[in-house]
Design an enzyme around this catalytic site. Structure first.
Site, PDB file in Angstrom:
ATOM      1  N   GLU A  21      46.688  47.705  12.244  1.00 61.53           N
ATOM      2  CA  GLU A  21      47.279  47.115  11.191  1.00 61.53           C
ATOM      3  C   GLU A  21      46.757  48.156  10.335  1.00 61.53           C
ATOM      4  O   GLU A  21      46.106  49.114  10.354  1.00 61.53           O
ATOM      5  CB  GLU A  21      47.091  45.794  10.811  1.00 61.53           C
ATOM      6  CG  GLU A  21      47.735  44.620  12.243  1.00 61.53           C
ATOM      7  CD  GLU A  21      47.036  42.873  10.675  1.00 61.53           C
ATOM      8  OE1 GLU A  21      46.315  42.899  10.527  1.00 61.53           O
ATOM      9  OE2 GLU A  21      47.480  41.845  11.959  1.00 61.53           O
ATOM     10  N   SER A  79      39.829  51.144  13.662  1.00 61.13           N
ATOM     11  CA  SER A  79      38.687  51.274  14.078  1.00 61.13           C
ATOM     12  C   SER A  79      38.032  49.389  14.154  1.00 61.13           C
ATOM     13  O   SER A  79      37.691  48.748  15.318  1.00 61.13           O
ATOM     14  CB  SER A  79      38.062  52.091  13.606  1.00 61.13           C
ATOM     15  OG  SER A  79      38.219  53.265  14.212  1.00 61.13           O
ATOM     16  N   THR A  88      53.138  51.786  19.760  1.00 60.47           N
ATOM     17  CA  THR A  88      53.823  52.951  20.175  1.00 60.47           C
ATOM     18  C   THR A  88      55.309  52.064  20.973  1.00 60.47           C
ATOM     19  O   THR A  88      54.791  51.309  21.422  1.00 60.47           O
ATOM     20  CB  THR A  88      52.931  53.818  21.607  1.00 60.47           C
ATOM     21  OG1 THR A  88      51.508  54.720  21.008  1.00 60.47           O
ATOM     22  CG2 THR A  88      53.119  55.054  22.334  1.00 60.47           C
ATOM     23  N   TYR A 115      36.987  36.753  14.768  1.00 64.52           N
ATOM     24  CA  TYR A 115      37.751  36.986  16.059  1.00 64.52           C
ATOM     25  C   TYR A 115      38.061  36.536  16.839  1.00 64.52           C
ATOM     26  O   TYR A 115      38.754  36.210  17.741  1.00 64.52           O
ATOM     27  CB  TYR A 115      36.963  38.559  16.417  1.00 64.52           C
ATOM     28  CG  TYR A 115      35.379  38.411  17.064  1.00 64.52           C
ATOM     29  CD1 TYR A 115      35.877  37.851  18.599  1.00 64.52           C
ATOM     30  CD2 TYR A 115      34.551  37.718  17.114  1.00 64.52           C
ATOM     31  CE1 TYR A 115      34.817  37.052  18.919  1.00 64.52           C
ATOM     32  CE2 TYR A 115      33.290  37.535  17.503  1.00 64.52           C
ATOM     33  CZ  TYR A 115      33.164  36.845  18.871  1.00 64.52           C
ATOM     34  OH  TYR A 115      32.109  36.757  19.337  1.00 64.52           O
ATOM     35  N   ASN A 143      40.016  48.335  27.084  1.00 59.76           N
ATOM     36  CA  ASN A 143      39.057  49.172  28.287  1.00 59.76           C
ATOM     37  C   ASN A 143      39.876  49.787  29.491  1.00 59.76           C
ATOM     38  O   ASN A 143      39.259  50.649  30.289  1.00 59.76           O
ATOM     39  CB  ASN A 143      38.071  47.594  29.384  1.00 59.76           C
ATOM     40  CG  ASN A 143      36.818  47.214  28.360  1.00 59.76           C
ATOM     41  OD1 ASN A 143      36.730  48.087  27.205  1.00 59.76           O
ATOM     42  ND2 ASN A 143      36.625  46.199  28.532  1.00 59.76           N
ATOM     43  N   GLY A 165      47.767  84.638  21.842  1.00 58.30           N
ATOM     44  CA  GLY A 165      48.004  85.792  21.038  1.00 58.30           C
ATOM     45  C   GLY A 165      49.048  84.576  19.591  1.00 58.30           C
ATOM     46  O   GLY A 165      49.289  83.906  19.396  1.00 58.30           O
ATOM     47  N   GLU A 185      44.212  53.685  21.154  1.00 62.30           N
ATOM     48  CA  GLU A 185      42.899  53.499  22.310  1.00 62.30           C
ATOM     49  C   GLU A 185      41.547  53.405  22.137  1.00 62.30           C
ATOM     50  O   GLU A 185      40.855  53.252  22.453  1.00 62.30           O
ATOM     51  CB  GLU A 185      42.972  53.819  23.831  1.00 62.30           C
ATOM     52  CG  GLU A 185      45.046  53.460  23.691  1.00 62.30           C
ATOM     53  CD  GLU A 185      45.464  52.787  24.916  1.00 62.30           C
ATOM     54  OE1 GLU A 185      44.301  52.902  25.825  1.00 62.30           O
ATOM     55  OE2 GLU A 185      46.486  52.857  25.194  1.00 62.30           O
ATOM     56  N   SER A 242      37.363  59.058  18.809  1.00 65.15           N
ATOM     57  CA  SER A 242      36.117  58.946  19.284  1.00 65.15           C
ATOM     58  C   SER A 242      34.766  58.216  19.079  1.00 65.15           C
ATOM     59  O   SER A 242      33.566  58.371  20.239  1.00 65.15           O
ATOM     60  CB  SER A 242      35.928  60.415  19.590  1.00 65.15           C
ATOM     61  OG  SER A 242      36.881  61.661  20.318  1.00 65.15           O
TER      62      SER A 242
HETATM   63  C1  LIG Z   1      50.593  57.993  17.604  1.00 67.59           C
HETATM   64  C2  LIG Z   1      49.651  56.702  17.727  1.00 67.59           C
HETATM   65  C3  LIG Z   1      50.166  55.805  18.198  1.00 67.59           C
HETATM   66  C4  LIG Z   1      48.873  54.858  17.899  1.00 67.59           C
HETATM   67  N1  LIG Z   1      49.845  53.466  19.286  1.00 67.59           N
HETATM   68  C5  LIG Z   1      49.110  52.391  18.428  1.00 67.59           C
HETATM   69  C6  LIG Z   1      49.238  50.835  20.121  1.00 67.59           C
HETATM   70  O1  LIG Z   1      50.191  51.278  19.882  1.00 67.59           O
HETATM   71  N2  LIG Z   1      49.530  50.023  19.582  1.00 67.59           N
HETATM   72  C7  LIG Z   1      48.326  49.779  18.468  1.00 67.59           C
HETATM   73  O2  LIG Z   1      47.792  48.825  18.096  1.00 67.59           O
HETATM   74  N3  LIG Z   1      47.647  50.577  17.941  1.00 67.59           N
HETATM   75  C8  LIG Z   1      47.960  51.789  17.884  1.00 67.59           C
HETATM   76  N4  LIG Z   1      47.879  52.701  17.411  1.00 67.59           N
HETATM   77  C9  LIG Z   1      47.014  52.990  16.217  1.00 67.59           C
HETATM   78  C10 LIG Z   1      45.619  53.828  16.728  1.00 67.59           C
HETATM   79  O3  LIG Z   1      44.325  52.797  18.141  1.00 67.59           O
HETATM   80  C11 LIG Z   1      44.243  53.529  15.325  1.00 67.59           C
HETATM   81  O4  LIG Z   1      45.098  54.421  14.822  1.00 67.59           O
HETATM   82  C12 LIG Z   1      42.592  53.067  15.867  1.00 67.59           C
HETATM   83  O5  LIG Z   1      41.978  52.619  16.049  1.00 67.59           O
HETATM   84  C13 LIG Z   1      41.776  54.289  14.558  1.00 67.59           C
HETATM   85  O6  LIG Z   1      42.614  52.975  13.588  1.00 67.59           O
HETATM   86  P1  LIG Z   1      42.871  53.842  12.231  1.00 67.59           P
HETATM   87  O7  LIG Z   1      44.071  54.717  12.181  1.00 67.59           O
HETATM   88  O8  LIG Z   1      42.892  52.938  11.320  1.00 67.59           O
HETATM   89  O9  LIG Z   1      41.556  54.943  11.740  1.00 67.59           O
HETATM   90  P2  LIG Z   1      40.141  54.251  11.138  1.00 67.59           P
HETATM   91  O10 LIG Z   1      39.535  53.447  11.799  1.00 67.59           O
HETATM   92  O11 LIG Z   1      41.077  53.787   9.725  1.00 67.59           O
HETATM   93  O12 LIG Z   1      38.774  55.263  11.115  1.00 67.59           O
HETATM   94  C14 LIG Z   1      39.012  56.868  10.458  1.00 67.59           C
HETATM   95  C15 LIG Z   1      38.031  57.427  10.901  1.00 67.59           C
HETATM   96  O13 LIG Z   1      37.003  56.902  10.497  1.00 67.59           O
HETATM   97  C16 LIG Z   1      36.009  56.995  11.900  1.00 67.59           C
HETATM   98  N5  LIG Z   1      35.440  55.224  12.239  1.00 67.59           N
HETATM   99  C17 LIG Z   1      35.582  54.468  11.495  1.00 67.59           C
HETATM  100  N6  LIG Z   1      34.813  53.292  11.468  1.00 67.59           N
HETATM  101  C18 LIG Z   1      33.921  53.799  12.253  1.00 67.59           C
HETATM  102  C19 LIG Z   1      32.145  53.697  11.785  1.00 67.59           C
HETATM  103  N7  LIG Z   1      32.243  51.995  12.397  1.00 67.59           N
HETATM  104  N8  LIG Z   1      31.240  54.423  12.665  1.00 67.59           N
HETATM  105  C20 LIG Z   1      31.705  56.307  12.283  1.00 67.59           C
HETATM  106  N9  LIG Z   1      32.961  56.118  12.204  1.00 67.59           N
HETATM  107  C21 LIG Z   1      33.965  55.102  12.149  1.00 67.59           C
HETATM  108  C22 LIG Z   1      37.143  57.064  13.562  1.00 67.59           C
HETATM  109  O14 LIG Z   1      36.187  57.560  13.618  1.00 67.59           O
HETATM  110  C23 LIG Z   1      38.114  58.149  12.213  1.00 67.59           C
HETATM  111  O15 LIG Z   1      37.407  59.128  12.408  1.00 67.59           O
HETATM  112  C24 LIG Z   1      48.047  54.761  17.216  1.00 67.59           C
HETATM  113  C25 LIG Z   1      47.825  55.183  16.592  1.00 67.59           C
HETATM  114  C26 LIG Z   1      48.435  56.466  16.805  1.00 67.59           C
HETATM  115  C27 LIG Z   1      48.428  57.746  15.558  1.00 67.59           C
END
Ligand SMILES: Cc1cc2nc3c(=O)[nH]c(=O)nc-3n(C[C@H](O)[C@H](O)[C@H](O)COP(=O)(O)OP(=O)(O)OC[C@H]3O[C@@H](n4cnc5c(N)ncnc54)[C@H](O)[C@@H]3O)c2cc1C
Length: 388
Positions: free
Chosen positions: A136, A141, A167, A187, A249, A348, A372, A375
């Site tokens: 959402e 994350s 997706t 949760y 997973n 290039g 998913e 990193s």
């Molecule tokens: C093209 C695309 C397709 C997707 N498809 C799906 C799908 O089919 N179903 C679905 O449910 N989701 C989907 N997603 C969502 C995707 O899983 C999330 O974008 C992803 O989990 C990251 O969440 P966020 O974008 O809110 O970033 P955030 O969680 O806000 O993270 C932003 C940055 O902060 C870092 N960060 C966050 N928390 C921490 C922490 N505790 N410690 C260190 N660093 C942290 C992250 O690593 C990242 O670098 C998709 C996303 C994209 C872009």
């Protein structure tokens, strides 16, 4: 340790006769059927529907679904081979079959009741694209901080909220949607639902205009008093977090395969170019600097493939694979970005244009580090496991 499906211990990249034939068929399909559409689909940001029909017709949408439900009855590893072959040609095509096989079919097979399996699996294998909606706007994350709510109402649940980044949403007929039945439970209130596209109160919101995997649709889902029958609960009330964790997973290995395939595609193109392009009177491939660059990338790619195959083989052998899956996803997405970026440099200035596929591989590679689990989230999982 019990290893029921590990009948042969051999090199990780050694394939059985059946796997070799399947891999060749997936490669040929990707070349003949997907390749001609890649540029248009990327430019227009739309996945070709007829191509999806062909994915179904050739069995690519139900690779590890049991034959009793109309699936191909293959292994998880075979799905990994197909995702790699598709992504070598187009990472968007790779993610279409990845979500279907490693997330949606997988979750249903594992958590679905017999009635749900009989109702939905034959459709998912035959003609219905699936999507998986956990994320959402403020739950990325921190995936379990969901704002979407589900309220019990007789023999239905009423869902309200918005999901982001789904997706396959534009093409999908069935959605696995996660919502919380009681935020006070945290949760442990998260519950998974099977929602059909035509369910009243369910609609699609904005479709994202993305940097890469542009043909793969990524949309918002809107739930407004969306009434879902109780028999469409996937697993039990409050078990949604388990459904999500366990499928993701496994899904991570699929992203490892997607990134491995992408890196392979980028490198193969760059090798052809390096042999053709002449500077200082000889092909680029004759300069030692270029040779070493390509050799380093090929080595990275080999390591990525080994990690992906190992994680998939572990899963099929029913051995622990959590750490290896997180490592594969983390490593393969790094490799894909590095390979795609350095391969672009082999071209290039031409690599910087849309006349060659190098720039698309680089754009597509970025998603590997994000979805998913980013990193950092993979590193968190790996750290937790090695420090336990
Ligand atoms: C093209 C695309 C397709 C997707 N498809 C799906 C799908 O089919 N179903 C679905 O449910 N989701 C989907 N997603 C969502 C995707 O899983 C999330 O974008 C992803 O989990 C990251 O969440 P966020 O974008 O809110 O970033 P955030 O969680 O806000 O993270 C932003 C940055 O902060 C870092 N960060 C966050 N928390 C921490 C922490 N505790 N410690 C260190 N660093 C942290 C992250 O690593 C990242 O670098 C998709 C996303 C994209 C872009």
């Amino acid at each position: 340790m019990n290893t029921p499906h590990l009948s042969l211990i051999g090199p990780l990249t050694a394939l059985s006769e059946e796997e070799r034939m399947f891999q060749a068929a997936a490669r040929e399909f990707a070349e003949k059927e997907i390749r001609p559409h890649v540029e248009t689909m990327d430019r227009e940001g739309v996945f070709n529907y007829e191509l999806i029909d062909k994915f179904f017709a050739q069995g690519f949408m139900g690779l590890s679904v049991a034959e009793t439900y109309g699936g191909s009855g293959g292994t998880f590893f075979m799905a990994i081979l197909a995702i790699e072959e598709f992504s070598r040609v187009d990472a968007s095509a790779g993610v279409v079959i990845d979500v279907q096989n490693t997330l949606v079919n997988n979750a249903l097979e594992r958590w679905g009741s017999e009635a749900q399996k009989q109702k939905f699996l034959p459709r998912l294998v035959r003609d219905t694209v699936g999507a998986y909606a956990l994320s959402e706007a403020s739950a990325g994350s921190d995936a379990f901080s969901l704002a979407a709510r589900a309220r019990e109402d007789g023999d239905h649940f009423v869902l309200n909220g918005r999901k982001l980044w789904t997706t396959n949403a534009k093409e999908a007929g069935l959605f696995i949607v996660f919502a919380n039945v009681d935020p006070e439970l945290g949760y442990k209130g998260i519950t998974a639902f099977l929602i059909e596209r035509d369910t009243p109160g369910f609609s699609l919101g904005k479709k994202e205009d993305k940097l890469g995997i542009r043909a793969s649709s990524t949309c918002e889902l809107i739930l407004e008093d969306c009434r879902v029958p109780r028999e469409h609960l996937l697993g039990e009330v409050g078990q949604g977090y388990k459904v999500a964790i366990e499928t993701l997973n496994e899904g991570r290995i699929g992203i490892g395969a997607q990134m491995t395939g992408l890196a392979r595609g980028a490198l193969e193109h760059a090798i052809v170019y390096a042999k053709e392009r002449k500077q200082f009177g000889k092909p680029l491939a004759e300069f030692q600097a270029i040779q070493f660059q390509l050799a380093r990338l090929a080595t990275d790619l080999e390591a990525a493939r080994l990690m992906t195959y190992n994680a998939a083989r572990l899963k099929d052998a029913r051995l622990p694979f959590l750490k290896e899956a997180a490592m594969a996803k983390y490593f393969c997405s790094q490799v894909a970005e590095r390979v795609a970026s350095e391969c672009l440099e082999v071209y290039g200035g031409y690599g910087f244009t849309k006349d060659y596929p190098a720039e698309k591989y680089l754009r597509d590679s970025k998603i590997g580090k994000i979805y998913e689990g980013t990193s950092f989230m993979q590193l968190q999982t790996i750290a937790k496991l090695i420090l336990a």
